[in-house]
Design an enzyme around this catalytic site. Structure first.
Site: not given
Ligand SMILES: [Zn+2]
Length: 426
Positions: A301, A274, A305, A57
């Site tokens: 996940d 990643n 960005h 967040l």
């Molecule tokens: Zn991670």
């Protein structure tokens, strides 16, 4: 508070039934107040509100990419009623003060329950244990701890953390990435990285840490959760650990269930993440692992960005993708439409089990009278073309832009309050 009578919903995909939501709970239909608002759910599937174990967040510190308020809205739009907020903020969530700040921001936003994840080590530095007990005892009642983004690579620290959290039934969620094996890594190590001439992130860098942590967990009798499992070998290791009866759980992201490393050939950093996108063989093993319960749950996940960190050359771009608003659709495409899971299984993998792993009360419970009214109504027959501009997130870095995905969240209820109705945030 408005009461809702939901008519004709297919509970976990079964035959149509009616549901009553009143005073924040599911209730017996005979108790329907006369002013209850009717929601026509003909053709819709009702699931318990989704629970995410892995959400970034970004607040405090990177409010240019996401805030607790905007991320909570994206969560509600995706059918979530609770998210676990990762600790790699600035400052890092490694004290009672910071986790309580995140908790309170979540309460103020009011779109979903925001459960902070505490850092394992001070400042994610990997050298000193953070105040795990103080975070557990705080108002945020932290039960999950993770240095996500970084791996707790020091075996002694990992052992101590696993020992420490036993006192309050906590769990260590590991971002499994052996750091020396992944220096300067840009994508999955394999045929594609050879073709493209990029530095590879080998599967063994994930699997070596998972194998070590499984053994450490068994040794100290604690609880390990493996974040974003991405390789076929990792699935095998977790299957082996579960066969031994050890307390190991695991998650897979929606993007690792659908996307592969061939997409890196576009050089579009939207696919930089990643752990990296892997091969079709890995995707197949992850789907099979989620289907047979080796992998307990789906976790997004969600990694927002700002545009300048993603629309640049591959090597300079940040790693991570949005996930909250598309997770259910991607799981439908990868798992339900392929016949690997039914809707009852989806409820298990996206609500029941993540709530259990996070020790999160009030979520992931059977949708029956008396239970908190946390639920989502989804239209599995709908399709939609993803337009990043429609996102409730502050960021736009979805890898699904322009793709047609199945399913649409029509309504989300958090303790009986509609956070989404007719597909719109309320
Ligand atoms: Zn991670």
């Amino acid at each position: 508070m408005t009461s809702y009578r939901i008519t004709g919903a297919r509970l976990l995909g079964a035959d149509p039934t009616d549901l009553l939501l009143t005073d924040g709970r599911l209730a017996d239909l005979d108790d329907a107040p006369t002013d209850a608002v009717t929601v026509d759910a003909d053709g819709l599937v009702a699931l318990p509100g989704l629970v995410d174990l892995h959400t970034h967040l970004r607040e405090p510190g990177r409010e240019d990419s996401e805030t607790v308020a905007t991320g909570s809205r994206a969560a509600a739009a995706g059918g979530f009623t609770a998210v676990h907020a990762m600790a790699n903020t600035d400052p890092v969530a490694d004290t009672a003060g910071v986790v309580e700040q995140v908790l309170n921001l979540g309460l103020a936003a009011g779109y979903c329950d925001v459960r902070p994840v505490g850092a394992v080590t001070v400042g994610l530095g990997g050298t000193r244990l953070a105040e795990l007990g103080a975070m557990a005892d705080s108002a945020a009642q932290v039960r999950m701890f993770s240095d996500d983004g970084k791996c707790v690579s020091d075996a002694v620290l990992m052992r101590r953390a696993l020992e420490y959290v036993k006192a309050f039934d906590g769990v260590i969620a590991q971002h499994a990435q052996e750091p020396r094996l992944t220096e300067d890594a840009q994508m999955n190590e394999g045929t594609m990285s050879g073709v493209l001439g990029m530095q590879g992130w080998p599967a063994v860098a994930e699997e070596a840490i998972i194998a070590r942590d499984i053994l450490l967990t068994a040794h100290v009798g604690s609880r390990l959760h493996v974040c974003h499992v991405s390789t076929a070998g990792s699935v095998e290791l977790i299957r082996w650990a579960k066969g031994k009866g050890w307390n190991v759980t695991a998650e897979v992201t929606p993007h690792h269930l659908l996307l592969t490393d061939d997409l890196v050939a576009t050089y579009d950093p939207i696919y930089k993440v990643n752990p990296p996108l892997r091969t079709s063989g890995d995707v197949e093993a992850l789907r099979a692992g989620l289907a047979d319960g080796t992998i307990d749950c789906v976790a997004t996940d969600h990694a927002p960005h700002p545009t300048e960190d993603k629309e640049c050359e591959w090597g300079a771009a940040a790693m991570g993708m949005l996930g909250l608003e598309t997770a259910l659709s991607v799981v439908q495409q990868a798992m339900v439409d392929t016949g690997l899971l039914d809707w009852a299984d989806v409820a298990d993998r996206m609500s029941v089990r993540p709530a259990q792993i996070g020790r999160l009360g009030g979520h992931g419970q059977p949708l029956e009278p008396g239970a908190p009214a946390n639920l989502v109504l989804v239209d599995p027959a709908a399709t939609r073309t993803i337009d990043p501009r429609d996102s409730a997130s502050l960021s736009r870095n979805t890898p699904y832009a322009g793709r047609e995905l199945p399913g649409r969240v029509v309504a989300t209820f958090l303790r009986g309050r509609a956070t989404v109705l007719d597909g719109k945030l309320q």
